[in-house]
Structures are given as C-alpha cells and as structure tokens.
Design a protein around this motif. Structure first.
Motif, PDB file in Angstrom:
ATOM      1  N   VAL A  91       0.825  -1.211   0.000  1.00 39.77           N
ATOM      2  CA  VAL A  91       0.000   0.000   0.000  1.00 39.77           C
ATOM      3  C   VAL A  91       0.858   1.259   0.000  1.00 39.77           C
ATOM      4  O   VAL A  91       0.474   2.285  -0.569  1.00 39.77           O
ATOM      5  N   SER A  92       2.047   1.193   0.615  1.00 42.42           N
ATOM      6  CA  SER A  92       2.905   2.386   0.703  1.00 42.42           C
ATOM      7  C   SER A  92       4.384   2.010   0.651  1.00 42.42           C
ATOM      8  O   SER A  92       4.820   1.107   1.376  1.00 42.42           O
ATOM      9  N   ILE A 103       2.681   1.695   8.308  1.00 40.06           N
ATOM     10  CA  ILE A 103       2.836   2.960   7.586  1.00 40.06           C
ATOM     11  C   ILE A 103       2.744   4.088   8.601  1.00 40.06           C
ATOM     12  O   ILE A 103       1.705   4.243   9.259  1.00 40.06           O
ATOM     13  N   PRO A 104       3.831   4.858   8.796  1.00 37.06           N
ATOM     14  CA  PRO A 104       3.752   5.976   9.748  1.00 37.06           C
ATOM     15  C   PRO A 104       2.626   6.940   9.369  1.00 37.06           C
ATOM     16  O   PRO A 104       2.357   7.161   8.181  1.00 37.06           O
ATOM     17  N   VAL A 124      -1.918   6.854  -0.481  1.00 35.30           N
ATOM     18  CA  VAL A 124      -2.074   5.681   0.383  1.00 35.30           C
ATOM     19  C   VAL A 124      -3.559   5.413   0.640  1.00 35.30           C
ATOM     20  O   VAL A 124      -4.027   4.268   0.523  1.00 35.30           O
ATOM     21  N   LEU A 125      -4.295   6.443   0.978  1.00 38.13           N
ATOM     22  CA  LEU A 125      -5.729   6.266   1.236  1.00 38.13           C
ATOM     23  C   LEU A 125      -6.437   5.723  -0.003  1.00 38.13           C
ATOM     24  O   LEU A 125      -7.349   4.901   0.106  1.00 38.13           O
ATOM     25  N   VAL A 156      -1.447  -0.641  10.212  1.00 31.56           N
ATOM     26  CA  VAL A 156      -1.146  -1.933   9.610  1.00 31.56           C
ATOM     27  C   VAL A 156      -2.365  -2.314   8.786  1.00 31.56           C
ATOM     28  O   VAL A 156      -3.499  -2.184   9.249  1.00 31.56           O
ATOM     29  N   VAL A 157      -2.151  -2.780   7.551  1.00 33.27           N
ATOM     30  CA  VAL A 157      -3.263  -3.087   6.653  1.00 33.27           C
ATOM     31  C   VAL A 157      -3.260  -4.570   6.301  1.00 33.27           C
ATOM     32  O   VAL A 157      -2.301  -5.090   5.720  1.00 33.27           O
ATOM     33  N   LEU A 158      -4.350  -5.250   6.651  1.00 35.86           N
ATOM     34  CA  LEU A 158      -4.560  -6.640   6.264  1.00 35.86           C
ATOM     35  C   LEU A 158      -5.718  -6.714   5.294  1.00 35.86           C
ATOM     36  O   LEU A 158      -6.739  -6.021   5.479  1.00 35.86           O
ATOM     37  N   ARG A 159      -5.567  -7.526   4.262  1.00 35.50           N
ATOM     38  CA  ARG A 159      -6.625  -7.671   3.248  1.00 35.50           C
ATOM     39  C   ARG A 159      -7.231  -9.061   3.356  1.00 35.50           C
ATOM     40  O   ARG A 159      -6.531 -10.068   3.287  1.00 35.50           O
ATOM     41  N   ALA A 160      -8.548  -9.131   3.534  1.00 34.73           N
ATOM     42  CA  ALA A 160      -9.236 -10.404   3.705  1.00 34.73           C
ATOM     43  C   ALA A 160      -8.997 -11.316   2.522  1.00 34.73           C
ATOM     44  O   ALA A 160      -8.989 -10.880   1.371  1.00 34.73           O
TER      45      ALA A 160
END
Length: 260
Positions: free
Chosen positions: A148-149, A182-183, A191-192, A255-259
């Motif tokens: 993502v970033s 991602i800070p 990013v969004l 922190v980004v988790l994708r199902a």
C-alpha cells in the motif's frame, strides 16, 4: 491485537466446544440468522470486500463492550458468541466468520477457526494479536501494508513481552515477529486511495510487546475512506463510521490486512 475478555459464553469445557453445542442467546441467534439470510441473498459477483462491508454495516450502532471473551492461563477458555455488545476485535471476528458461512453451525465453526489457531477453543490457541490473522492458521488475511505504501517501515517486535520483563498475558509465550506499518505522516491521499473496502486496519503502537491497539474496517466512499469500528470513546461507545484520515492522525501508524 491483545484481547482480554469477558461476556456471555458457552458453558462447555473448551475441549468439548462444538458448533452444534454452542450456547447462543436469543438476540444473537436471531441476528446470526438475519445476517446469514442477507449473505445468501448477495450476488455471487460481489467481492469479499463488498461482502465484509455489507455485513459489518448491519452492526452499526451496536453497543461497545470491553473485554468480551472469557479465558486465561488460569481460567478455561469459553466460546463467546454475543452480538448484543462487541469490542473492536470480536466485531472483526464475527464479520469475517459471517462472510464465509451459509448456516448457523457453519458460522460457529468458522468463528472458531478465525479466532483460534488450529480451530481449537483454548486460551493458548487464541489469536491475541491482530497480525496473527496473517501469520497463524487459519490465515484470514494477507498483510498488504508494504504494498500500500513505499514508506512502510518494518520493525521487529517481541509480542507479549513488556518493557519491565513481564508479559502482557501471563502463560503465553513471547513471539518475535516483524511488524510492517505505515507511519501516520506518510498516510497521504495516494495511500488512502490504495486502500480497499473491506480491508482490516490496525492502529500501530510503539508500546513494547504489542502490534496494534485498535482495529477496524475500511469503507471507501466518494467523500473519502471511513473507519468502521467498535469505538470505546465516550462520545461513541458503539460501532461507528468515522473519517479514516482523521483517525490516522491520532495514532502512530497503520497496519493493513486484506481479507482472503
């Protein structure tokens, strides 16, 4: 994420907990059936993220309840299924399990697999940390933070180890894990824009022994992404949608988790 719990639960010993024997109150049973009917009526072409959004939307306004699960190293784990109140992580548990289920028994079985490593109802098997979802079977999501970033940062955390040498959860081992986040300062419009509806977001923490302190679900809208979460804030105290950009500014990072 660390989840210390308390609430309505099965009265069966952990080793005997089964889908058909789960103790579910009448309000929760009716809600499960309602949501499974909604899921059954959903077109097959709908993506996993859209399904997560649809099901999670039905919990908006549900009261927040702290420490919803029951179990510790000294107390037998109990299977908690209670839709009358949710904390931030049980909310995600329920939505993820519902998204993969067609009947009540299947929902209970999927909830056990989502919440516990190896599908065994046991405190030592519970997925206490958000990133367990991407590292522990049954893997519920993929960690896409670095995708993502390009500004994502990776640090090694000693999960469950407190700064004073003790443990956040006595009886559980310390797990060394690389945590990528991602800070907040790097969470810009690009990013969004890379986030998807249904992504699971964790609020990264600098505290020793923890990966995140809060979790929720991304919902993209024409006005910008929302953060759908079971909020403990006094002004909310329920499941709400709030602007994700505003929330990100209040935490060290995400922190980004994708199902899956």
């Amino acid at each position: 994420m660390l989840v210390l719990v308390g609430g309505v639960a099965s009265t069966l010993p952990a080793a005997l907990a089964t889908p058909s024997a789960a103790n579910i109150d009448a309000v929760t049973a009716a809600k499960i059936d309602e949501l499974l009917a909604l899921r059954a009526a959903t077109p097959d072409a709908r993506s996993k993220g859209e399904l997560v959004e649809l099901l999670s939307r039905q919990f908006l306004g549900t009261p927040y309840g702290a420490d919803m699960l029951v179990g510790s190293a000294a107390q037998p784990e109990q299977l908690v299924i209670d839709f009358r109140r949710v904390d931030c992580f049980t909310y995600l548990d329920y939505v993820e399990a519902l998204s993969r289920s067609t009947d009540r028994d299947q929902f209970v079985a999927n909830l056990i697999e989502t919440r516990y490593a190896g599908g065994r109802v046991d405190f030592l098997q519970r997925k206490h940390f958000f990133t367990d979802w991407a590292h522990t079977a049954r893997v519920a999501a993929t960690d896409v933070t670095s995708a993502v970033s390009s500004d994502a940062v990776t640090v090694t955390k000693h999960l469950n180890a407190k700064a004073d040498g003790g443990n956040h959860l006595p009886g559980l081992p310390v797990v060394d894990r690389d945590i990528t986040y991602i800070p907040s300062a790097a969470v810009n419009d690009t990013v969004l824009g890379a986030l998807r509806t249904g992504d699971y977001i964790g609020a990264y923490t600098d505290l020793p022994g923890l990966d995140v302190t809060h979790v929720g679900i991304v919902v993209t809208t024409p006005a910008g992404p929302l953060f759908r979460n079971a909020s403990s804030l006094a002004t909310d105290n329920k499941v709400v949608d709030s602007p994700l950009a505003d929330y990100v500014r209040s935490v060290p990072g995400i922190v980004v988790l994708r199902a899956k």
